[in-house]
Design a protein around this motif. Structure first.
Motif, PDB file in Angstrom:
ATOM      1  N   THR A 186      -1.046   2.833 -23.169  1.00 18.10           N
ATOM      2  CA  THR A 186      -1.318   4.097 -22.481  1.00 18.10           C
ATOM      3  C   THR A 186      -0.235   5.161 -22.663  1.00 18.10           C
ATOM      4  N   VAL A 187       0.980   4.959 -22.134  1.00 14.55           N
ATOM      5  CA  VAL A 187       1.959   6.053 -22.108  1.00 14.55           C
ATOM      6  C   VAL A 187       3.213   5.790 -22.937  1.00 14.55           C
ATOM      7  N   TYR A 188       3.227   4.727 -23.743  1.00 13.15           N
ATOM      8  CA  TYR A 188       4.411   4.486 -24.569  1.00 13.15           C
ATOM      9  C   TYR A 188       4.647   5.622 -25.558  1.00 13.15           C
ATOM     10  N   ASP A 189       3.584   6.179 -26.118  1.00  9.40           N
ATOM     11  CA  ASP A 189       3.762   7.293 -27.044  1.00  9.40           C
ATOM     12  C   ASP A 189       4.438   8.471 -26.352  1.00  9.40           C
ATOM     13  N   ASP A 190       4.078   8.728 -25.096  1.00 10.32           N
ATOM     14  CA  ASP A 190       4.723   9.800 -24.339  1.00 10.32           C
ATOM     15  C   ASP A 190       6.210   9.526 -24.176  1.00 10.32           C
ATOM     16  N   LEU A 191       6.562   8.278 -23.900  1.00 14.86           N
ATOM     17  CA  LEU A 191       7.964   7.916 -23.720  1.00 14.86           C
ATOM     18  C   LEU A 191       8.747   8.081 -25.021  1.00 14.86           C
ATOM     19  N   LEU A 192       8.177   7.615 -26.127  1.00 18.72           N
ATOM     20  CA  LEU A 192       8.866   7.714 -27.420  1.00 18.72           C
ATOM     21  C   LEU A 192       9.003   9.161 -27.871  1.00 18.72           C
ATOM     22  N   ASP A 193       7.971   9.964 -27.628  1.00 16.61           N
ATOM     23  CA  ASP A 193       8.059  11.392 -27.963  1.00 16.61           C
ATOM     24  C   ASP A 193       9.146  12.072 -27.142  1.00 16.61           C
ATOM     25  N   LEU A 194       9.218  11.722 -25.870  1.00 20.21           N
ATOM     26  CA  LEU A 194      10.255  12.284 -25.003  1.00 20.21           C
ATOM     27  C   LEU A 194      11.644  11.905 -25.502  1.00 20.21           C
ATOM     28  N   TYR A 195      11.802  10.670 -25.924  1.00 23.89           N
ATOM     29  CA  TYR A 195      13.106  10.223 -26.413  1.00 23.89           C
ATOM     30  C   TYR A 195      13.538  11.030 -27.637  1.00 23.89           C
ATOM     31  N   LYS A 196      12.614  11.254 -28.545  1.00 25.24           N
ATOM     32  CA  LYS A 196      12.931  12.061 -29.731  1.00 25.24           C
ATOM     33  C   LYS A 196      13.361  13.472 -29.333  1.00 25.24           C
ATOM     34  N   GLU A 197      12.651  14.061 -28.397  1.00 23.91           N
ATOM     35  CA  GLU A 197      12.984  15.413 -27.948  1.00 23.91           C
ATOM     36  C   GLU A 197      14.365  15.449 -27.301  1.00 23.91           C
ATOM     37  N   CYS A 198      14.655  14.438 -26.492  1.00 28.78           N
ATOM     38  CA  CYS A 198      15.954  14.396 -25.815  1.00 28.78           C
ATOM     39  C   CYS A 198      17.093  14.221 -26.818  1.00 28.78           C
ATOM     40  N   LYS A 199      16.889  13.400 -27.823  1.00 25.08           N
ATOM     41  CA  LYS A 199      17.918  13.234 -28.857  1.00 25.08           C
ATOM     42  C   LYS A 199      18.135  14.528 -29.618  1.00 25.08           C
ATOM     43  N   ALA A 200      17.045  15.200 -29.962  1.00 23.69           N
ATOM     44  CA  ALA A 200      17.138  16.432 -30.742  1.00 23.69           C
ATOM     45  C   ALA A 200      17.866  17.530 -29.969  1.00 23.69           C
ATOM     46  N   SER A 201      17.714  17.521 -28.646  1.00 21.09           N
ATOM     47  CA  SER A 201      18.348  18.568 -27.832  1.00 21.09           C
ATOM     48  C   SER A 201      19.687  18.139 -27.254  1.00 21.09           C
ATOM     49  N   GLY A 202      20.141  16.939 -27.611  1.00 23.63           N
ATOM     50  CA  GLY A 202      21.461  16.478 -27.187  1.00 23.63           C
ATOM     51  C   GLY A 202      21.552  16.051 -25.735  1.00 23.63           C
ATOM     52  N   LYS A 203      20.425  15.705 -25.116  1.00 21.45           N
ATOM     53  CA  LYS A 203      20.462  15.269 -23.714  1.00 21.45           C
ATOM     54  C   LYS A 203      21.105  13.892 -23.601  1.00 21.45           C
ATOM     55  N   ARG A 204      21.734  13.666 -22.450  1.00 20.22           N
ATOM     56  CA  ARG A 204      22.408  12.406 -22.220  1.00 20.22           C
ATOM     57  C   ARG A 204      21.438  11.360 -21.658  1.00 20.22           C
ATOM     58  N   ARG A 205      21.945  10.150 -21.569  1.00 24.38           N
ATOM     59  CA  ARG A 205      21.137   9.017 -21.123  1.00 24.38           C
ATOM     60  C   ARG A 205      20.483   9.278 -19.765  1.00 24.38           C
ATOM     61  N   LEU A 206      21.269   9.753 -18.791  1.00 21.62           N
ATOM     62  CA  LEU A 206      20.758   9.982 -17.443  1.00 21.62           C
ATOM     63  C   LEU A 206      19.667  11.041 -17.443  1.00 21.62           C
ATOM     64  N   GLU A 207      19.845  12.076 -18.235  1.00 23.05           N
ATOM     65  CA  GLU A 207      18.835  13.133 -18.307  1.00 23.05           C
ATOM     66  C   GLU A 207      17.521  12.589 -18.873  1.00 23.05           C
ATOM     67  N   PHE A 208      17.616  11.731 -19.883  1.00 21.12           N
ATOM     68  CA  PHE A 208      16.402  11.121 -20.430  1.00 21.12           C
ATOM     69  C   PHE A 208      15.700  10.276 -19.376  1.00 21.12           C
ATOM     70  N   LEU A 209      16.451   9.477 -18.629  1.00 20.47           N
ATOM     71  CA  LEU A 209      15.855   8.617 -17.615  1.00 20.47           C
ATOM     72  C   LEU A 209      15.187   9.440 -16.513  1.00 20.47           C
ATOM     73  N   GLU A 210      15.781  10.575 -16.167  1.00 18.13           N
ATOM     74  CA  GLU A 210      15.157  11.436 -15.164  1.00 18.13           C
ATOM     75  C   GLU A 210      13.808  11.963 -15.642  1.00 18.13           C
ATOM     76  N   LEU A 211      13.746  12.379 -16.881  1.00 18.38           N
ATOM     77  CA  LEU A 211      12.478  12.882 -17.427  1.00 18.38           C
ATOM     78  C   LEU A 211      11.476  11.748 -17.624  1.00 18.38           C
ATOM     79  N   ALA A 212      11.979  10.570 -17.983  1.00 15.31           N
ATOM     80  CA  ALA A 212      11.097   9.408 -18.140  1.00 15.31           C
ATOM     81  C   ALA A 212      10.446   9.045 -16.806  1.00 15.31           C
ATOM     82  N   ALA A 213      11.179   9.236 -15.710  1.00 12.87           N
ATOM     83  CA  ALA A 213      10.657   8.897 -14.385  1.00 12.87           C
ATOM     84  C   ALA A 213       9.465   9.762 -14.001  1.00 12.87           C
ATOM     85  N   GLU A 214       9.265  10.869 -14.693  1.00 14.83           N
ATOM     86  CA  GLU A 214       8.130  11.751 -14.406  1.00 14.83           C
ATOM     87  C   GLU A 214       6.861  11.315 -15.140  1.00 14.83           C
ATOM     88  N   ILE A 215       6.986  10.398 -16.112  1.00 13.11           N
ATOM     89  CA  ILE A 215       5.817   9.918 -16.850  1.00 13.11           C
ATOM     90  C   ILE A 215       5.075   8.910 -15.982  1.00 13.11           C
TER      91      ILE A 215
END
Length: 637
Positions: A186-215
């Motif tokens: 169901t939502v793994y693609d959303d999580l992986l896409d988010l991870y790519k976006e966070c890496k590209a924009s230089g977000k840190r681990r905690l910021e990624f986890l915060e956005l992941a919590a919204e999925i």
């Protein structure tokens, strides 16, 4: 978060040449089954290291167990269909290699590339049974990943858990960054896409986890606070981060026919526990057994189109070389196109000597007719699960089987050429009496008697009835989640009562009885309904040497009791209490679709011995009707 280079693919020979075994020949010669660790199996996926996302998929048990798990095969195939993801596999090293890796400081590695797990972006761990929890710590320890989520830095993988044990993740919550609640398609693609976006924009681990919590369906445990009452029960469980949701909703695949499915599953070099093609014919179960967690978690029932299954059978047998095909379901008899599918498989592969396996069949004429079509001339044993010996107890657990069904089905099986039957029961169920226990032996005897009622010339040798008892564990999201357990000694006492009753039966020479380990059952109960305080017991047990606790030769109950003593955690608090109907459970923040009010009603009906019809007989208002497209299409709640 780590930076990676852009995607590029090398020629096949270059990809193969980049692999260098993480273990030397000298080490491989010292350990049991070295093929567990060398990779390179048929249909395994090789890519290059400059893929944007590298995902290590872990089953925390030995390879031959993990390779038999369909969920990992599905996700492995799904992830690797993406050009920006390379999903590899990792399993728990057996105790011999574990010792060597600790002594020589060899980091745990993935099978495909042989690269250290710590270098990956994600470590995904499937949680199929509670007794693998110390193996989770083994995986983290050997990988060099901090055990606790709050200690991990930017260069460590995101540790994510999935599978049935995530429906109460709290005993292991501190070890994971994310839990995936629901079905992986169901939502793994959303999580992986988010991870790519966070890496590209230089977000840190905690910021990624915060956005992941919204999925939807993703639970990030570090963003929640738990408080307790003086009596030890939970007072509150609330998010402490604005991104975290107070309720996590289970994610469900409604279009099973259109969902991704592995047409080229990996084939290991060593014999797996289930060395066959697996066709998942449906998810969910129309039955409402009150002890069965899977029957509640995977509602509503969703079937795959029979023509799609025929297509999968052809291509998967061709791509694997397997000689057996298994139809996977919680209740295969309830798949509405079962007869058509079985007939097709017999006709299509009659010249290829393909065996057909039909697990999870009910005791009825239809199932036996289907089974008779796929069995060889020499009949193997049939397996039925009455679960309880007396009709009273079968009503309590809502099994939906009468003694007439059981004896009638057994009789038809015997007349059809079978002479071996396995019967599965449970001991320690709510409201169980000594008379109910003895009825297990008596029912087995009546089944044997049914064999000797058929004409002698129609019998096929001596009858053999093997009865097995597991001990009841009240699981989350079942109507029995309020029930108490027994001490290990009490479980053994009950098994002894049943054993003695077997010895009193007329056909005792045709009967055999065995039972599960009681001390393992008690621990499973702690982990099934535990809260975050149990995590320190698991950590202490691993420190003391507990590992592969689901294996009899490795399990050491004395070490576990020492872990409880050292941490000051009261085992009986989690096992012996009858829960109050209004108690807050550690898993109450998860919404599986089936409502807690329905569970309460079923708990009350169980105590009254009232049977609830199955989903095809009429809607019982469990709440799963919100998932449109399944068997249940409306809810009364």
């Amino acid at each position: 978060m780590r930076r990676t280079e852009k995607v590029s693919y090398k020629a096949d020979d270059e990809v193969v040449n980049m692999r260098k075994l993480a273990l030397s020949d000298e080490i491989l010669m010292k350990i049991e089954k070295p093929a567990r660790y060398i990779g390179g199996e048929v249909n395994s996926v090789m890519k290059t290291r400059d893929i944007p996302i590298r995902f290590a998929m872990c089953f925390p048990d030995v390879m031959e167990i993990g390779m038999s798990h369909l969920g990992i095969q599905i996700l492995y195939d799904m992830f690797n269909k993406r050009e920006d993801v390379w999903c590899e596999r990792v399993y728990s090293p057996w105790t011999d290699l574990h010792k060597i890796m600790k002594e020589e400081q060899i980091p745990l590695f993935a099978l495909e590339s042989q690269d250290p797990i710590k270098e990956f972006d994600f470590l995904g761990i499937t949680l199929q049974y509670e007794m693998c929890y110390t193996n989770i710590l083994q995986i983290l320890d050997l990988s060099g990943i901090h055990v606790y989520n709050h200690d991990r830095d930017e260069n460590e993988p995101i540790v994510i858990g999935g599978g049935p044990c995530t429906y109460n993740p709290e005993p292991i919550a501190d070890f994971f960054d994310i839990f995936y609640i629901g079905e992986g398609e169901t939502v793994y693609d959303d999580l992986l896409d988010l991870y790519k976006e966070c890496k590209a924009s230089g977000k840190r681990r905690l910021e990624f986890l915060e956005l992941a919590a919204e999925i939807p369906g993703l639970y990030v445990p570090m963003f929640y606070d738990v408080t307790y009452k003086e009596d030890g029960t939970i007072q509150s469980f609330v998010p402490d981060n604005s991104h975290a949701k107070p309720t996590i909703q289970k994610q469900v695949v409604m279009d099973m026919t259109g969902a991704t499915y592995p047409e080229k599953p990996v084939v290991p070099f060593i014999k797996a526990t289930q060395d066959r093609v697996v066709l998942e014919i449906q998810r969910g179960c129309i039955r409402g057994c009150r002890f069965c967690q899977a029957g509640m978690l995977y509602r509503p029932t969703r079937e795959r189109d029979v023509n799609k299954l025929k297509e999968y059978a052809r291509v998967m047998l061709k791509n694997t070389g397997h000689e057996e095909i298994s139809l996977s379901s919680l209740s295969s008899s309830d798949y509405q196109e079962l007869e058509e599918l079985v007939t097709f498989l017999i006709e299509e592969f009659k010249d290829q000597s393909i065996n057909i396996s039909l697990p999870s069949l009910r005791i009825d004429a239809f199932s036996l007719d289907v089974m008779s079509k796929v069995q060889d001339v020499k009949k193997s044993s049939l397996t039925f699960a009455p679960e309880a010996g007396s009709q009273r107890m079968r009503n309590v657990i809502n099994k939906g089987l009468t003694e007439e069904d059981i004896l009638g089905g057994a009789g038809q099986a015997f007349e059809g050429g079978w002479n071996k039957v396995k019967l599965y029961f449970m001991l320690g169920l709510p409201n169980e009496t000594e008379e109910d226990m003895k009825e297990i032996a008596r029912l087995a005897d009546r089944v044997a008697r049914r064999y000797y009622e058929i004409p002698k010339e129609q019998r096929h040798g001596k009858c053999q009835i093997t009865a097995s008892s597991s001990f009841f564990v009240p699981k989350p999201f079942t109507p029995f989640q309020w029930a108490p357990m027994c001490h290990a000694e009490e479980y053994i006492r009950r098994a002894s009562i049943v054993k003695h009753e077997f010895q009193e039966q007329l056909n005792r020479k045709s009967l055999k009885y065995n039972w599960h380990e009681a001390d393992v059952t008690v621990l499973e109960g702690v982990f099934a309904r535990g809260d975050r305080r149990v995590g320190k017991v698991i950590e202490e047990a691993y420190r003391l040497g507990c590992l592969f606790d689901s294996w009899s030769e490795s399990f050491d109950n004395d070490l576990w009791m020492k872990a409880f003593e050292n941490t000051g955690v009261d085992l009986d608090f989690y096992t012996m209490r009858t829960r109050d109907l209004d108690e807050i459970f550690p898993w109450d923040f998860i919404d599986i679709g089936v409502t807690k009010e329905f569970m309460k009603r079923e708990w009350e009906r169980a105590n009254q011995g009232i049977v609830t019809p199955n989903c095809r007989q009429g809607c019982s208002g469990c709440g799963a009707g919100r998932y449109k497209g399944g068997v249940c299409v409306e809810s009364k709640n």
